[in-house]
Scaffold this motif. Structure first.
Motif, PDB file in Angstrom:
ATOM      1  N   GLY A  52      57.598 -52.625  65.032  1.00  0.00           N
ATOM      2  CA  GLY A  52      57.633 -53.892  64.324  1.00  0.00           C
ATOM      3  C   GLY A  52      58.243 -53.833  62.940  1.00  0.00           C
ATOM      4  N   ILE A  53      58.847 -52.706  62.583  1.00  0.00           N
ATOM      5  CA  ILE A  53      59.465 -52.512  61.275  1.00  0.00           C
ATOM      6  C   ILE A  53      60.967 -52.376  61.467  1.00  0.00           C
ATOM      7  CG2 ILE A  53      59.493 -51.105  59.173  1.00  0.00           C
ATOM      8  CD1 ILE A  53      56.777 -49.945  60.182  1.00  0.00           C
ATOM      9  N   SER A  54      61.758 -53.050  60.658  1.00  0.00           N
ATOM     10  CA  SER A  54      63.212 -52.916  60.773  1.00  0.00           C
ATOM     11  C   SER A  54      63.603 -51.465  60.543  1.00  0.00           C
ATOM     12  CB  SER A  54      63.914 -53.810  59.750  1.00  0.00           C
ATOM     13  OG  SER A  54      63.673 -53.351  58.431  1.00  0.00           O
ATOM     14  N   TYR A  55      64.638 -51.015  61.258  1.00  0.00           N
ATOM     15  CA  TYR A  55      64.988 -49.598  61.202  1.00  0.00           C
ATOM     16  C   TYR A  55      65.360 -49.163  59.795  1.00  0.00           C
ATOM     17  CZ  TYR A  55      67.008 -45.097  62.350  1.00  0.00           C
ATOM     18  OH  TYR A  55      67.269 -43.754  62.398  1.00  0.00           O
ATOM     19  N   GLY A  56      66.060 -50.012  59.055  1.00  0.00           N
ATOM     20  CA  GLY A  56      66.435 -49.664  57.688  1.00  0.00           C
ATOM     21  C   GLY A  56      65.227 -49.405  56.819  1.00  0.00           C
ATOM     22  N   ALA A  57      64.199 -50.244  56.951  1.00  0.00           N
ATOM     23  CA  ALA A  57      62.974 -50.053  56.178  1.00  0.00           C
ATOM     24  C   ALA A  57      62.162 -48.875  56.710  1.00  0.00           C
ATOM     25  CB  ALA A  57      62.130 -51.325  56.213  1.00  0.00           C
ATOM     26  N   PHE A  58      62.232 -48.646  58.028  1.00  0.00           N
ATOM     27  CA  PHE A  58      61.458 -47.569  58.648  1.00  0.00           C
ATOM     28  C   PHE A  58      61.843 -46.198  58.111  1.00  0.00           C
ATOM     29  CE2 PHE A  58      60.781 -44.372  61.952  1.00  0.00           C
ATOM     30  CZ  PHE A  58      59.456 -44.601  62.313  1.00  0.00           C
ATOM     31  N   ILE A  59      63.133 -45.986  57.826  1.00  0.00           N
ATOM     32  CA  ILE A  59      63.586 -44.653  57.415  1.00  0.00           C
ATOM     33  C   ILE A  59      63.407 -44.398  55.920  1.00  0.00           C
ATOM     34  CG2 ILE A  59      65.261 -44.557  59.295  1.00  0.00           C
ATOM     35  CD1 ILE A  59      67.459 -45.117  57.239  1.00  0.00           C
ATOM     36  N   PHE A 185      63.572 -40.089  60.777  1.00  0.00           N
ATOM     37  CA  PHE A 185      64.478 -41.141  61.220  1.00  0.00           C
ATOM     38  C   PHE A 185      64.065 -41.758  62.555  1.00  0.00           C
ATOM     39  CE2 PHE A 185      66.961 -38.083  58.697  1.00  0.00           C
ATOM     40  CZ  PHE A 185      67.343 -38.913  57.666  1.00  0.00           C
ATOM     41  N   TYR A 186      62.900 -41.387  63.041  1.00  0.00           N
ATOM     42  CA  TYR A 186      62.440 -41.923  64.325  1.00  0.00           C
ATOM     43  C   TYR A 186      60.929 -41.759  64.419  1.00  0.00           C
ATOM     44  CZ  TYR A 186      62.535 -36.941  65.369  1.00  0.00           C
ATOM     45  OH  TYR A 186      62.335 -35.580  65.319  1.00  0.00           O
ATOM     46  N   SER A 187      60.335 -42.452  65.363  1.00  0.00           N
ATOM     47  CA  SER A 187      58.924 -42.275  65.677  1.00  0.00           C
ATOM     48  C   SER A 187      58.804 -41.240  66.783  1.00  0.00           C
ATOM     49  CB  SER A 187      58.300 -43.594  66.132  1.00  0.00           C
ATOM     50  OG  SER A 187      56.996 -43.381  66.640  1.00  0.00           O
ATOM     51  N   ILE A 188      57.836 -40.347  66.682  1.00  0.00           N
ATOM     52  CA  ILE A 188      57.714 -39.310  67.713  1.00  0.00           C
ATOM     53  C   ILE A 188      57.288 -39.906  69.051  1.00  0.00           C
ATOM     54  CG2 ILE A 188      57.191 -37.542  66.006  1.00  0.00           C
ATOM     55  CD1 ILE A 188      54.271 -37.658  66.954  1.00  0.00           C
ATOM     56  N   ASP A 189      56.825 -41.166  69.052  1.00  0.00           N
ATOM     57  CA  ASP A 189      56.513 -41.828  70.322  1.00  0.00           C
ATOM     58  C   ASP A 189      57.766 -42.070  71.149  1.00  0.00           C
ATOM     59  OD1 ASP A 189      53.812 -41.919  69.741  1.00  0.00           O
ATOM     60  OD2 ASP A 189      53.957 -43.870  68.745  1.00  0.00           O
ATOM     61  N   MET A 190      58.941 -41.982  70.515  1.00  0.00           N
ATOM     62  CA  MET A 190      60.194 -42.164  71.232  1.00  0.00           C
ATOM     63  C   MET A 190      60.612 -40.902  71.976  1.00  0.00           C
ATOM     64  SD  MET A 190      62.119 -44.125  68.074  1.00  0.00           S
ATOM     65  CE  MET A 190      63.677 -44.386  68.936  1.00  0.00           C
TER      66      MET A 190
END
Length: 253
Positions: A52-59, A185-190
């Motif tokens: 639910g977080i935009s990728y730009g903000a997530f990183i 740069f990613y969630s480990i759930d991926m």
């Protein structure tokens, strides 16, 4: 405690940072900005949201943590290695300054520079993506705790290193890869199940995850485990530094 001695060494370290502001501040900020351009724009256009977080903000937390780890280690390791290299370390060791005061001054200087850099990068990130910090106290706590911990780790590397090549060995070959593979740069759930299990053995994962939780209230592992792992690594570094000064490892000769 000799506050004058601590302040003298601390002030010297901070003065060195301001003399090399292009290398100490500007260069890491520009490098991080390029990450925002490449990952936030190019890859972010293909990955819209994570949790639910935009990728730009997530990183953003991962990029701040990447700079914080590398700069904390680099600042502290060079600060103690250079006196060894030129021979001035013996003047410091023979001065009426305790080991605790030496550690506080050098580690404090390195951590301060890293924290300032982290806050500058945080401000820079807000120009690229909208940011929210749900837990500002914990964000600052993780920032300070991580900076101090890895400044201590860099202090250990600076004492261990016998050459400038060894000085760069651990940050380049160990810390940077662990940071990239620690969910920056990613969630480990991926990840597939096996690789997700392997990633849980990466200590940097807990730093990045806890720091991201302070921003968005979401993380790959619980905040308690993240904080606990950080404190454990801090205590290990303190124990190693205490052993170094007690035995004189690579200091006396």
């Amino acid at each position: 405690m000799n506050p004058r001695a601590v302040w003298a060494i601390y002030k010297m370290e901070m003065a060195r940072a301001f003399r090399t502001v292009l290398q100490s501040i500007v260069s890491p900020v520009i490098s991080t900005s390029l990450y925002f351009v490449v990952f936030g724009s190019a890859i972010g256009s293909r990955i819209t949201e994570i949790d639910g977080i935009s990728y730009g903000a997530f990183i953003v937390p991962g990029l701040i943590m990447l700079s914080l780890l590398t700069q904390s280690i680099s600042n502290a390791s060079f600060a103690i290695y250079f006196p060894k290299f030129v021979g001035s370390i013996y003047e410091l060791l023979s001065a009426p300054v305790s080991y605790l005061e030496i550690i506080i001054a050098y580690v404090g200087g390195a951590a301060t520079k890293s924290i300032i850099l982290g806050l500058i990068i945080l401000g820079t990130a807000s120009l690229f993506v909208p940011l929210t910090i749900e837990h500002p106290f914990w964000m600052l706590s993780f920032l300070v705790l991580t900076a101090v911990t890895f400044s201590l780790f860099g202090f250990i590397i600076g004492i261990w290193a016998k050459s400038f090549e060894q000085l760069q060995l651990v940050p380049l070959l160990i810390i940077t890869p662990l940071t990239f593979l620690g969910g920056s740069f990613y969630s480990i759930d991926m990840l597939p199940g096996t690789w997700r299990t392997v990633t849980l053995f990466n200590p940097v994962l807990y730093l990045v995850s806890g720091f991201r939780w302070s921003f968005y209230g979401k993380s790959d592992v619980s905040i308690g485990i993240s904080l606990g792992m950080t404190v454990v690594f801090l205590l290990i570094c303190i124990a190693i530094v205490a052993w170094i000064f007690r035995t004189g490892y690579r200091l006396r000769n």
